[in-house]
Design a protein around this motif. Structure first.
Motif, PDB file in Angstrom:
ATOM      1  N   ASN A 178       0.830  -1.193   0.000  1.00 21.92           N
ATOM      2  CA  ASN A 178       0.000   0.000   0.000  1.00 21.92           C
ATOM      3  C   ASN A 178       0.871   1.252   0.000  1.00 21.92           C
ATOM      4  OD1 ASN A 178      -2.352  -1.403  -0.028  1.00 21.92           O
ATOM      5  ND2 ASN A 178      -2.718  -1.251   2.201  1.00 21.92           N
ATOM      6  N   PHE A 179       1.893   1.190   0.889  1.00 20.91           N
ATOM      7  CA  PHE A 179       2.789   2.344   0.954  1.00 20.91           C
ATOM      8  C   PHE A 179       3.493   2.552  -0.374  1.00 20.91           C
ATOM      9  CE2 PHE A 179       2.645   1.804   5.664  1.00 20.91           C
ATOM     10  CZ  PHE A 179       2.207   3.089   5.972  1.00 20.91           C
ATOM     11  N   PHE A 200       2.930   5.955  -2.285  1.00 18.49           N
ATOM     12  CA  PHE A 200       4.045   6.892  -2.469  1.00 18.49           C
ATOM     13  C   PHE A 200       4.394   7.053  -3.946  1.00 18.49           C
ATOM     14  CE2 PHE A 200       5.039   6.175   2.129  1.00 18.49           C
ATOM     15  CZ  PHE A 200       4.960   7.522   2.514  1.00 18.49           C
ATOM     16  N   VAL A 249       1.864   9.413  -5.327  1.00 13.90           N
ATOM     17  CA  VAL A 249       2.161  10.769  -4.863  1.00 13.90           C
ATOM     18  C   VAL A 249       3.319  11.343  -5.660  1.00 13.90           C
ATOM     19  CG1 VAL A 249       3.025  12.145  -2.922  1.00 13.90           C
ATOM     20  CG2 VAL A 249       1.232  10.448  -2.553  1.00 13.90           C
ATOM     21  N   VAL A 266       2.302   6.262   7.840  1.00 15.20           N
ATOM     22  CA  VAL A 266       0.981   6.780   7.473  1.00 15.20           C
ATOM     23  C   VAL A 266       0.983   8.316   7.555  1.00 15.20           C
ATOM     24  CG1 VAL A 266      -1.401   6.937   8.297  1.00 15.20           C
ATOM     25  CG2 VAL A 266      -0.327   4.712   8.028  1.00 15.20           C
ATOM     26  N   LEU A 309       2.630   9.733   4.505  1.00 13.14           N
ATOM     27  CA  LEU A 309       1.736   9.509   3.371  1.00 13.14           C
ATOM     28  C   LEU A 309       0.597  10.540   3.354  1.00 13.14           C
ATOM     29  CD1 LEU A 309       1.121   7.637   0.979  1.00 13.14           C
ATOM     30  CD2 LEU A 309      -0.270   6.252   2.537  1.00 13.14           C
ATOM     31  N   ARG A 369      -0.193  13.279   0.597  1.00 14.33           N
ATOM     32  CA  ARG A 369      -1.451  13.189  -0.140  1.00 14.33           C
ATOM     33  C   ARG A 369      -2.280  14.472   0.010  1.00 14.33           C
ATOM     34  NH1 ARG A 369      -2.518   9.729  -4.299  1.00 14.33           N
ATOM     35  NH2 ARG A 369      -2.000   7.591  -3.761  1.00 14.33           N
ATOM     36  N   ALA A 373      -7.959  -3.209   7.117  1.00 14.11           N
ATOM     37  CA  ALA A 373      -7.681  -4.172   6.046  1.00 14.11           C
ATOM     38  C   ALA A 373      -8.733  -5.284   6.052  1.00 14.11           C
ATOM     39  CB  ALA A 373      -6.299  -4.774   6.229  1.00 14.11           C
ATOM     40  N   LYS A 426      -8.751  -0.825   3.552  1.00 12.55           N
ATOM     41  CA  LYS A 426      -7.430  -0.661   2.952  1.00 12.55           C
ATOM     42  C   LYS A 426      -7.356  -1.564   1.735  1.00 12.55           C
ATOM     43  CE  LYS A 426      -4.842   0.499   7.157  1.00 12.55           C
ATOM     44  NZ  LYS A 426      -3.786   0.034   8.073  1.00 12.55           N
ATOM     45  N   PRO A 427      -6.585  -1.277   0.699  1.00 10.71           N
ATOM     46  CA  PRO A 427      -5.811  -0.031   0.550  1.00 10.71           C
ATOM     47  C   PRO A 427      -6.723   1.186   0.353  1.00 10.71           C
ATOM     48  CG  PRO A 427      -5.668  -1.371  -1.440  1.00 10.71           C
ATOM     49  CD  PRO A 427      -6.426  -2.173  -0.442  1.00 10.71           C
ATOM     50  N   LEU A 428      -6.356   2.220   1.045  1.00  9.83           N
ATOM     51  CA  LEU A 428      -7.186   3.422   1.075  1.00  9.83           C
ATOM     52  C   LEU A 428      -7.146   4.175  -0.268  1.00  9.83           C
ATOM     53  CD1 LEU A 428      -8.861   4.693   3.336  1.00  9.83           C
ATOM     54  CD2 LEU A 428      -6.869   6.093   3.905  1.00  9.83           C
ATOM     55  N   PHE A 454      -7.476   7.481  -1.737  1.00 10.13           N
ATOM     56  CA  PHE A 454      -7.440   8.855  -1.227  1.00 10.13           C
ATOM     57  C   PHE A 454      -8.449   9.772  -1.902  1.00 10.13           C
ATOM     58  CE2 PHE A 454      -3.676   7.338   0.824  1.00 10.13           C
ATOM     59  CZ  PHE A 454      -3.641   8.070   2.009  1.00 10.13           C
TER      60      PHE A 454
END
Lengths: 685, 124
Positions: free
Chosen positions: A446-447, A451, A454, B12, B15, B19, B88, B109-111, B113
């Motif tokens: 997920n990260f 990222f 982003v 987080v 992130l 975001r 999750a 999750k996964p979120l 945005f």
């Protein structure tokens, strides 16, 4: 004159004794006639024959013959042999040497068979014949009879001037007599051996023998032949040249022989005294003794004695100049010699002797043949036994080999089964892990995704800022992009580590210790276990508490093995608390709300350095372990989980990994319904 | 708008900051971060009525997100802050429990945005 009176007294004494002896014979014979007991009769007859042996060979022969018949009837073979020997001895004294030899050899043949020992008169018959101890063992009795027969044969050969043969028989006889322990028999053998030595002119040996004979007589108290022993003592001294000592012994012998009715002794003693007086020129005294001898010999009717008496008389008449009488006795001598041991008899005797020798040779050959056969059979049977043993050993060996093969195969099977079980246990735990791993990978992924997204946006922003000529802002954005890139790399690596860990877990243990951050390892597997269970059971939730000692640092362990142990212990802990909360919820449903409300399922994992050891604790406030199964939980295949939910190998493998693989300890502290604490102690050095 | 984000994953924070960099720059949203349920409660007691919205993970060591939700909803009644659960494990049980405890929303999750931003716009 005085001497004459003494001698006359002696003579009267003989006659008295003689009639006493005769009375005894008469009473014995009366008993023979009256007794109903055949065994008693046999003993009596043999005793009579024995008494007559030195008194009257004819009577001795007759009663010996009667006892022989009776012994045959009663199947007393030993007495049969003995009676036959007595007959042989009587024949020797009667001068019939060929028949004597035949009879004695026949007796010997009977006695040499050990079977005669099977049926023997034993004990309770104290006869007058002290030569035989009826109380002695059958073996000793048989040996005595054999010794006696050899003695008789020796006398026979000596009488026929074959002293070599006589000597041989005596040596064998003496040996048998010694073996039998029969001392009277020994005395007789030494006595006659002395006579043989004298004839062979071996005077020193003769002296030794006669002294031994005397000692044996005194030792045993058997005085039947004492007169003869004393007489021959005299003869031996005479031969050694001491005539006066000889004379003393001759006189003593007369008394001794008379005392035991040994007439041959009395006769021989008188003749020797006659010889002595003749030699010293005292013809009157000589004649007196010759006449004494003659009167005794007439009772006995023994030709060899008569021959000696007639020789003495002939010599006396020759010395005194009486030619008529000399001629008369010379003629008598020739007569006796003819009857006693004529040429015909000599040939017969030698024939028998030759036959006997041949027979002996044949017997020896047969014996040898028998021995050879025996050896052959022994060899064959020995070989057979050896073969059997070899076969048995071979069979055993084959069976063992077979058993070994079976065992080896079983061992291989077991090892492969064990391997499969370990594999399946690993797979089972891997199954538990998979969901946890998926979740654990999900987070870093997920990260990475976020990222990356982003950064794409930031790159676009940066581009527009550069287009605007706003470089300061563009630089700031570039820094953010860089930071994010760091995060992407970090989480990518994190996912990579998790996947690697999973692969490691499913692979065989490398078995290599490496410096490992115990806290990180424990934390990783705690998460894996938690998420694993969480993924499988959505309702699952439990508090996790950790208390790691930061001073531990790296210690040398096999990481995948310790990981497996941690996974197992933690999974068990979660299982325990889940069980308990399920139970609590059930109770809540039936109205005991407080139970569910009060229970907070919690698993606590802590590490602590203690000197040279590191302690890892996995604690849960679940159901605990019942005391009854506490000692079984480390056994392979032991499980409290429902069928299909556990292999029963987790704890046993954990135990092996900690104790055998890491020389550590694993301990349990538990209270049923309250808690369970598993403590692992690992040495750091 | 003040938003408190509760998650045991420290990244987080980065992130969210990335975001929502525009929103943060424009002072439209202000973020605070807590790394556990316990931290979140401490923050809330220190900064009353500051957080309009709380975004919380459910699976955390120690106090879980659901426990946190329960406590927030019982402690802060006038006016109760909005609480969005992020997890999750988007299963029915979790969802029902969260809703029963008074969660205002439930995200998995996964979120996404963009979806979150839409939801935030609706609230503000």
């Amino acid at each position: 004159m005085k001497r004459l009176i003494i001698l006359a007294g002696l003579f009267l004494f003989f006659i008295e004794v003689s009639s006493a002896q005769q009375l005894r014979i008469d009473s014995l014979l009366r008993e023979v006639r009256t007794t109903q007991n055949d065994t008693t009769k046999l003993i009596m007859l043999r005793t009579v024959a024995r008494i007559y042996a030195e008194i009257n060979p004819d009577s001795s022969y007759r009663y010996a013959e009667q006892s022989l018949m009776l012994a045959r009837q009663l199947n007393f073979t030993l007495d049969e042999g003995g009676a036959m020997r007595e007959m042989g001895y009587a024949l020797v004294n009667k001068g019939n040497y060929p028949r004597a030899l035949q009879t004695l050899l026949a007796a010997m043949a009977i006695l040499e068979d050990r079977k005669v020992e099977r049926n023997v008169l034993v004990g309770g018959f104290a006869g007058d014949d002290q030569l035989m101890y009826r109380a002695a063992s059958p073996f000793a009795q048989r040996l005595s009879e054999i010794a006696f027969t050899h003695q008789n044969l020796g006398v026979l050969y000596a009488n026929s001037n074959n002293y070599e043969r006589a000597w041989q028989h005596h040596l064998i006889g003496r040996q048998k007599a010694e073996e039998s322990g029969n001392v009277p028999m020994q005395s007789i053998l030494y006595l006659t051996l002395n006579r043989i030595y004298l004839n062979l002119k071996k005077n020193d040996s003769a002296l030794i023998s006669i002294k031994l004979a005397y000692n044996k007589v005194m030792e045993s108290g058997y005085k039947r032949y004492l007169g003869s022993v004393v007489l021959n003592m005299g003869r031996t001294y005479a031969a050694l040249g001491n005539t006066s000592i000889a004379n003393t012994y001759y006189r003593k012998s007369l008394t001794a022989s008379a005392a035991d009715d040994y007439y041959r002794g009395v006769i021989a003693g008188n003749l020797l005294l006659a010889d002595y007086y003749t030699a010293s020129g005292k013809n009157d005294s000589a004649f007196f003794h010759i006449k004494n001898a003659l009167s005794e010999a007439q009772i006995m009717d023994s030709p060899d004695l008569l021959l000696r008496i007639y020789t003495s008389l002939s010599r006396y008449y020759h010395n005194t100049g009486n030619n008529d009488s000399t001629v008369k006795y010379q003629a008598l001598i020739i007569n006796i010699k003819d009857s006693l041991f004529n040429a015909k008899q000599a040939i017969q005797f030698q024939d028998i002797d030759f036959d006997m020798q041949q027979q002996q040779q044949e017997m020896q050959a047969a014996e040898k043949e028998y021995q050879n056969r025996l050896q052959k059979y022994l060899l064959i049977s020995g070989l057979a036994v050896f073969l059997m043993v070899a076969l048995i050993l071979l069979r055993n060996n084959k069976q063992k080999q077979h058993a070994n093969n079976v065992l080896e195969k079983t061992l291989i099977d077991l090892k492969s089964t064990q391997f499969q079980l370990i594999q399946s246990e690993k797979m089972a735990s891997l199954g538990e892990l998979t969901a946890g791993i998926a979740h654990e990978i999900q987070n870093p992924l997920n990260f990475v995704n976020n990222f990356s997204e982003v950064n794409r946006e930031l790159l676009a922003e940066m581009k527009s800022e550069i287009d605007k000529g706003n470089y300061t802002e563009a630089k700031a954005i570039a820094k953010s992009i860089n930071d994010n890139e760091e995060k992407i790399i970090h989480h990518g690596k994190r996912a990579d580590t998790i996947v690697k860990g999973m692969l490691q877990h499913s692979r065989s243990s490398s078995g290599v210790r490496e410096p490992t951050d115990i806290n990180a390892l424990v934390d990783e597997y705690l998460r894996l276990a938690y998420h694993g269970l969480r993924a499988k059971d959505k309702t699952f939730n439990a508090g996790i508490k950790t208390d790691f000692d930061d001073t531990i640092g790296n210690i040398n362990v096999i990481p995948q093995d310790i990981g497996r142990v941690m996974l197992n212990l933690i999974t068990n802990a979660f299982y325990a608390v889940t069980e308990k909360s399920a139970k609590a919820r059930l109770e809540a449903n039936v109205g005991q709300a407080s139970a569910a409300k009060d229970y907070e399922p919690t698993v606590t994992v802590s590490t602590k350095r203690r000197g040279n050891t590191v302690e890892i604790k996995v604690m849960d406030n679940g159901n605990g372990i019942p005391e009854g199964v506490l000692d079984k939980i480390f056994q392979p295949f032991f499980t409290t989980k429902p069928t299909g939910h556990g292999t029963g190998l987790g704890l046993s493998m954990s135990y092996d990994i900690i104790t055998k693989g890491h020389s550590g300890e694993i301990k349990i502290d538990t209270k049923e319904g309250k808690y369970a604490i598993f403590t692992i102690i690992l040495p750091t050095t | 708008m003040n938003i408190l984000v509760v998650d045991d994953e420290r990244d987080v924070q980065v992130l969210f900051e990335q975001r929502f960099r525009k929103e943060i720059r424009n002072k439209e949203i202000e973020f605070a971060f807590a790394y556990s349920g316990e931290d979140a409660l401490i923050y809330l007691s220190d900064n009353k009525h500051q957080a309009v919205l709380i975004l919380s993970d459910i699976n955390m060591p120690g106090m879980s997100g659901l426990e946190l939700l329960k406590q927030i909803k019982t402690k802060y009644k006038e006016p109760p802050p909005s609480v969005m659960m992020i997890t999750a494990y988007g299963d029915k049980d979790n969802y029902n429990t969260a809703m029963a405890l008074g969660a205002n929303d439930f995200l998995t999750k996964p979120l996404d945005f963009s979806v979150l931003k839409e939801k935030l716009k609706e609230i503000s």
